[in-house]
Design an enzyme around this catalytic site. Structure first.
Site, PDB file in Angstrom:
ATOM      1  N   LYS A  30       0.858  -1.192   0.000  1.00  0.00           N
ATOM      2  CA  LYS A  30       0.000   0.000   0.000  1.00  0.00           C
ATOM      3  C   LYS A  30       0.886   1.232   0.000  1.00  0.00           C
ATOM      4  CE  LYS A  30      -2.603   2.096   3.651  1.00  0.00           C
ATOM      5  NZ  LYS A  30      -3.680   1.922   4.611  1.00  0.00           N
ATOM      6  N   THR A  31       0.555   2.178  -0.850  1.00  0.00           N
ATOM      7  CA  THR A  31       1.373   3.380  -0.924  1.00  0.00           C
ATOM      8  C   THR A  31       0.475   4.581  -1.191  1.00  0.00           C
ATOM      9  OG1 THR A  31       3.420   4.253  -1.841  1.00  0.00           O
ATOM     10  CG2 THR A  31       1.918   3.225  -3.404  1.00  0.00           C
TER      11      THR A  31
END
Ligand code: 5RP
Length: 294
Positions: A202-203
């Site tokens: 996740k970014t």
């Protein structure tokens, strides 16, 4: 004793080739069956994408705006999420065990917003994740942060434990307050997490996000980040999906929306149906106004 099966009239369908389909998620084909099955509780096998509802903010910042009462504010949103990301405290105390979709469990913790956030440790045993029947375990990775090595080590230990039990590991790239959220940084952080074994990453969305997605061999989802105007948040989600993200892990832009139920449904349109941001925003307004006049 079962009766003897000695009929001659068996049908082996010798003309039908045995299927040998690759798994639908990028970078995940070599994973074990249990892990793939859990991933299919996070990512919709039809669209290959996910709308994760992130409500784990309390683990370092207490009763965040919109999460003061998870039973009141969040439980009604569960039917619209593909997956719920939360802490074990909220899961056990507040989420109905009949919730049939994937749970992504927050596994790291330690410092509050009053301290150095990168100084996290693993805060849940793998046995508890197994007991809670979670689909994935989430851990913060602070690339460039003060406790970078410790947080990377938290992740790699979780990856080892997760592979042993068939549970996915979600690496959350946490960007320190003073760090630049640009594609160069996101490429570094996401690729490191993937190389070190994260099942998915996740970014944050940024310019040139397509280079971040292209250089990360496992699925990427984006966090929503701070609350934006609804049209802007839908545009960001749309741009991320079109640039290669396989979903969103969105919190504040849903639960702090003036109408969370309408917003999560509009986000679903963008993620699963490639809806254009303006049309998704119109959908949001329609749902919002329907609720008002009901
Ligand atoms: C907290 C998290 C959150 O789950 C994440 O930031 C998603 O929430 P938001 O969309 O509100 O940014 O990982 O550290």
């Amino acid at each position: 004793m079962p009766e003897k099966d000695d009929k001659d009239a068996k049908n082996f369908h010798v003309d039908v080739p045995t299927p040998n389909e690759p798994f639908f998620l990028r970078g995940s084909n070599s994973l074990d069956w249990g892990l793939k099955n859990r991933l299919a509780k996070i990512f919709n096998p039809q669209s290959g994408r996910t709308v994760m509802l992130a409500i784990d903010h309390g683990y370092f910042q207490g009763p965040t705006t919109g999460l003061e009462r998870v039973d009141v504010n969040i439980v009604p949103l569960l039917p619209y999420s593909d997956t719920l990301m939360c802490t074990r405290g909220i899961l056990r105390s507040t989420i109905p065990p009949s919730y049939g979709k994937g749970v992504v469990l927050r596994m790291s913790g330690g410092p509050s917003i009053l301290k150095e956030l990168s100084n996290e440790r693993l805060a849940v045993d793998i046995e508890d994740a197994v007991r809670l029947n979670v689909a994935a375990m989430a851990v913060q990775v602070f690339v460039g942060g003060e406790y970078e090595t410790q947080s990377v080590h938290n992740m790699t230990r979780l990856v080892d434990a997760g592979l042993k039990h068939g549970i996915a590991t979600l690496a959350v790239t946490a960007v320190g307050r003073d760090m630049v959220r640009d594609a160069k940084y996101m490429r570094l952080a996401c690729r490191m997490c993937a190389e070190l074994g994260a099942t998915y990453v996740k970014t944050y969305y940024c310019d040139d996000f397509d280079t971040v997605a292209a250089s990360c061999p496992v699925p990427i989802v984006i966090a929503g980040g701070k609350k934006l105007e609804e049209r802007e948040a839908l545009t960001m989600a749309h741009n991320a999906i079109q640039a290669g993200a396989l979903g969103v892990d969105m919190g504040r832009n849903i639960f702090q929306s003036e109408n969370p139920q309408a917003m999560i449904q509009a986000v679903r349109k963008v993620v699963h149906e490639n809806e254009q941001p303006d049309r998704a925003y119109d959908y949001f307004l329609t749902l919002k106004n329907e609720k008002k006049s009901a």
